[in-house]
Enzyme design. Structure first.
Site, PDB file in Angstrom:
ATOM      1  CB  SER A  57      -4.137  -1.089  -6.559  1.00 54.29           C
ATOM      2  OG  SER A  57      -5.220  -1.668  -5.862  1.00 54.29           O
ATOM      3  N   GLY A  58      -4.652  -4.213  -7.695  1.00 61.71           N
ATOM      4  CA  GLY A  58      -5.733  -5.121  -8.085  1.00 61.71           C
ATOM      5  C   GLY A  58      -7.061  -4.675  -7.510  1.00 61.71           C
ATOM      6  CG  LEU A  59      -9.102  -2.586  -3.460  1.00 60.07           C
ATOM      7  CD1 LEU A  59     -10.326  -3.478  -3.316  1.00 60.07           C
ATOM      8  CD2 LEU A  59      -8.659  -2.060  -2.089  1.00 60.07           C
ATOM      9  CG  ASP A  69      -8.880  -7.241  -4.832  1.00 62.66           C
ATOM     10  OD1 ASP A  69      -8.390  -7.708  -5.876  1.00 62.66           O
ATOM     11  OD2 ASP A  69      -8.202  -6.871  -3.857  1.00 62.66           O
ATOM     12  CG  ASP A  96      -2.179  -6.475  -6.747  1.00 67.77           C
ATOM     13  OD1 ASP A  96      -1.794  -7.662  -6.644  1.00 67.77           O
ATOM     14  OD2 ASP A  96      -3.098  -5.998  -6.071  1.00 67.77           O
ATOM     15  CG  ASP A  98      -4.951 -10.312  -7.876  1.00 66.30           C
ATOM     16  OD1 ASP A  98      -4.625  -9.411  -7.084  1.00 66.30           O
ATOM     17  OD2 ASP A  98      -5.965 -10.255  -8.583  1.00 66.30           O
ATOM     18  CD  GLU A 125      -2.585 -11.481  -3.223  1.00 70.65           C
ATOM     19  OE1 GLU A 125      -2.279 -10.335  -3.642  1.00 70.65           O
ATOM     20  OE2 GLU A 125      -3.670 -11.715  -2.683  1.00 70.65           O
ATOM     21  CE  LYS A 131      -7.031 -10.801  -3.973  1.00 67.53           C
ATOM     22  NZ  LYS A 131      -5.919  -9.857  -4.180  1.00 67.53           N
ATOM     23  CG  ASN A 133      -8.665  -6.522  -0.341  1.00 68.85           C
ATOM     24  OD1 ASN A 133      -8.572  -6.223   0.843  1.00 68.85           O
ATOM     25  ND2 ASN A 133      -8.017  -5.876  -1.291  1.00 68.85           N
ATOM     26  CB  SER A 134      -5.010  -8.723   2.386  1.00 68.05           C
ATOM     27  OG  SER A 134      -4.278  -9.308   1.346  1.00 68.05           O
ATOM     28  NE  ARG A 170      -0.399  -9.063  -0.805  1.00 68.20           N
ATOM     29  CZ  ARG A 170      -1.378  -8.289  -1.224  1.00 68.20           C
ATOM     30  NH1 ARG A 170      -1.207  -7.500  -2.283  1.00 68.20           N
ATOM     31  NH2 ARG A 170      -2.546  -8.305  -0.619  1.00 68.20           N
ATOM     32  CG  HIS A 201      -0.503  -6.881   3.040  1.00 71.19           C
ATOM     33  ND1 HIS A 201      -0.415  -5.573   3.459  1.00 71.19           N
ATOM     34  CD2 HIS A 201      -1.657  -6.946   2.306  1.00 71.19           C
ATOM     35  CE1 HIS A 201      -1.449  -4.889   3.014  1.00 71.19           C
ATOM     36  NE2 HIS A 201      -2.218  -5.704   2.311  1.00 71.19           N
TER      37      HIS A 201
HETATM   38  C1  SPV Z   1      -4.110  -3.960  -3.775  1.00 74.11           C
HETATM   39  O1  SPV Z   1      -3.957  -2.731  -3.749  1.00 74.11           O
HETATM   40  O2  SPV Z   1      -4.863  -4.525  -4.563  1.00 74.11           O
HETATM   41  C2  SPV Z   1      -3.389  -4.800  -2.832  1.00 74.11           C
HETATM   42  C3  SPV Z   1      -3.100  -4.283  -1.522  1.00 74.11           C
HETATM   43  O3  SPV Z   1      -3.132  -5.916  -3.161  1.00 74.11           O
HETATM   44  S1  SPV Z   1      -4.372  -4.788  -0.505  1.00 74.11           S
HETATM   45  O4  SPV Z   1      -5.609  -4.207  -0.961  1.00 74.11           O
HETATM   46  O5  SPV Z   1      -4.002  -4.307   0.814  1.00 74.11           O
HETATM   47  O6  SPV Z   1      -4.457  -6.230  -0.519  1.00 74.11           O
HETATM   48 MG    MG Z   2      -4.324  -6.656  -4.602  1.00 71.35          MG
END
Ligand code: SPV
Ligand code: MG
Length: 548
Positions: A57-59, A69, A96, A98, A125, A131, A133-134, A170, A201
């Site tokens: 996971s990027g986060l 993130d 991930d 990004d 994505e 980017k 975080n979503s 994504r 997502h």
């Molecule tokens: C991550 O886990 O970094 C994701 C999922 O990309 S989210 O945090 O929901 O964007």
């Molecule tokens: Mg991410």
């Protein structure tokens, strides 16, 4: 780190490439689950929990470095980090990626690099670099141009050298509030550009818009979901809608945060480790996860100085000793002399002879006079009201593979230690004197077979020990010496935890702990000896010991 090279890792070496295994997870009819990991350690933990794949996971990778993130980690920092994760586990990693860290060209370099570090695939994505975080300021997040993003997917697919490397596209249209129509349009475009799967997502707490997407999408390409916000949705609802992959995206990091915060607060408040130590993962678990076993084996193979197995000792010498008249008024029995040397000194010398370089002595009665060369100490202040198991628990942080645990009042011939070490395995191995079969003494042992005196290739296994074994049933008496291998450490720790939970730790004997180990079905091994030792409990024993 060399974790994945652990010979006991069931899935190492993987015979099928990570890319192929990830592709199978994505394309097979049954649902697959990817669990988040953010470093080598968590990757190993995910694999051990039984997951078939990892979400890098990027986060959480960003958060584990204490940064945001927002592409604050560079792409090469991410790929370096992923290398530790692929090395630490044998299951495939979906990275991930990004937005791909730039345009089509950055994407090509990313794919080639990820192939080289052993990733199974990457998700990109359709947002803009850098980017966000979503789940943060979602409405303000600009989306990528559809055609530009399609080109990025094509460039990625064209640059992979392994045909099974997986590229997941994504779609962030629902996140940015552009609606279902836009989401479907983008998913279709990315599918046509060559994406192997679509990650759709959502930031809503209900899965309604995701389910609407799935209904319209109709299985044109595999779909990946990340139900972080719609976590209440039963997994069955994903299964029945033929979702290919569900990503549990950040829960190990979040579990770690809660545990670290509570532990840090507690230690800060209490200025002590006393309450924390029994609750946190033991050090030997850290070493196990790091794959220290493998290094130890390699050291024995390649380092001339490390050929003998590592050996340490914990000696329990807290009790006063009752039957000595005035002899123990000033001197605990472990310090009584046999042929001019304290019993404890003799014992540690015997152990040192076989390479034991570290000995912890648990003192209690007259701790002030228990001092022998080369030992370290921990004191059981409650020695008068507690027993062997409690004394052992005071030294439990020192229980590592290759530990001898011994009573501090035994005098024995060296060959007994040698026999024990020759037979010692990964579990618990203890020495039983078969000449005392049928004797009414403490620590009576029953085994799966009696000592026949004949050489046997088969292991003798303990079936019961202590008060639960009648004299008539016993095959001998445990001499108060045992060896712990790697598994043995875990078994004994487990027994200590059980005793603690039962509230009986203070009064249990080591034989009670071993009874708990046996009750859990652990194969405790027995090495038979015939005499050659004395447990010094009274003056007559002391006299006998001088003949050893
Ligand atoms: C991550 O886990 O970094 C994701 C999922 O990309 S989210 O945090 O929901 O964007
Ligand atoms: Mg991410």
């Amino acid at each position: 780190m060399s974790m994945s090279r652990s010979p006991d890792s069931p899935s190492w070496p993987p015979t099928v490439r990570a890319t192929t295994r990830l592709r199978r997870l994505v394309t097979r009819p049954e649902i697959a689950f990817l669990m988040e990991a953010h470093d080598g350690l968590s990757a190993r933990i995910v694999e051990e929990a039984g997951f078939e794949g990892i979400w890098a996971s990027g986060l959480t990778m960003s958060a584990s470095f204490g940064v945001r993130d927002n592409n604050e980690l560079s792409w090469s920092q991410v790929t370096d980090h992923v290398a530790f994760m692929t090395e630490a586990s044998a299951i495939p990693v979906l990275v991930d990626g990004d937005t791909g860290y730039g345009n089509f060209n950055n994407m090509r370099r990313l794919v080639r690099k990820l192939e080289r570090v052993g990733a199974g695939g990457v998700t990109i994505e359709d947002k803009l670099f850098p980017k966000t975080n979503s789940f943060l300021r979602a409405e303000r997040q600009p989306l990528a141009d559809i055609e530009e993003f399609g080109g990025k997917i094509k460039a990625g697919k064209d640059s992979q050298t392994d045909p099974d490397f997986v590229i997941v596209a994504r779609v962030e249209a629902l996140i940015a509030g552009w609606g279902l129509g836009e989401a479907l349009k983008r998913a279709e475009a990315y599918h046509l550009a060559g994406a192997d799967a679509i990650l759709i997502h959502s930031r809503q707490s209900s899965p309604a818009e995701i389910f609407a997407f799935l209904a319209e999408w109709g299985g044109r390409a595999p779909v990946v979901l990340v139900p972080t916000k719609y976590w209440r949705t039963p997994t069955e609802d994903f299964r029945t809608r033929n979702v290919s992959v569900v990503v549990w995206a950040n829960h190990l990091l979040r579990a770690g945060i809660s545990a670290m915060q509570a532990t840090a607060r507690q230690i800060a408040e209490q200025e002590s480790l006393i309450e924390v130590e029994p609750v946190v993962a033991p050090l030997h678990e850290v070493f196990r996860l790091q794959g220290d076993d493998e290094l130890e084996a390699a050291e024995r193979r390649y380092l001339p100085t490390a050929r003998g197995p590592a050996l340490s000792a914990i000696v329990l010498a807290a009790s006063a000793g009752a039957d000595f008249g005035g002899l123990t008024a000033e001197t605990p029995k472990a310090m009584l002399k046999v042929q001019g040397r304290p019993i404890l000194t003799r014992l540690l010398d015997d152990f040192a002879h076989f390479g034991c370089r570290s000995a912890l002595v648990v003192r209690g009665y007259r701790a002030d006079v228990v001092e022998v060369p080369g030992a370290r100490y921990v004191d059981n202040a409650d020695f008068a009201t507690t027993g062997e198991a409690y004394s052992l628990s005071l030294g439990q942080t020192e229980l590592v593979a290759g530990t001898l645990v011994a009573f501090g009042d035994i005098v024995m011939k060296r060959h007994i230690v040698q026999a024990l070490l020759e037979e010692a395995g990964p579990g618990i191995t203890l020495v039983v004197d078969s000449l005392l079969a049928g004797a009414d003494q403490p620590d009576r042992a029953r085994c799966d077979r009696a000592d026949t005196g004949r050489f046997s290739f088969e292991d003798v296994v303990l079936t019961a020990i202590g008060d639960g074994v009648s004299a008539a049933q016993s095959h001998g008496v445990w001499i108060g010496l045992l060896h712990l291998g790697n598994d043995g450490v875990s078994w004994l720790m487990e027994a200590l935890d059980d005793a603690r939970a039962a509230g009986t730790l203070a009064r249990e004997r080591l034989s009670d702990l071993l009874t708990r180990v046996v009750a859990r079905g652990r194969p405790v091994r027995v090495v038979y000896t015939r005499g050659g030792w004395v447990n010094v409990n009274n003056i007559a024993d002391l006299v006998e010991a001088s003949g050893i």
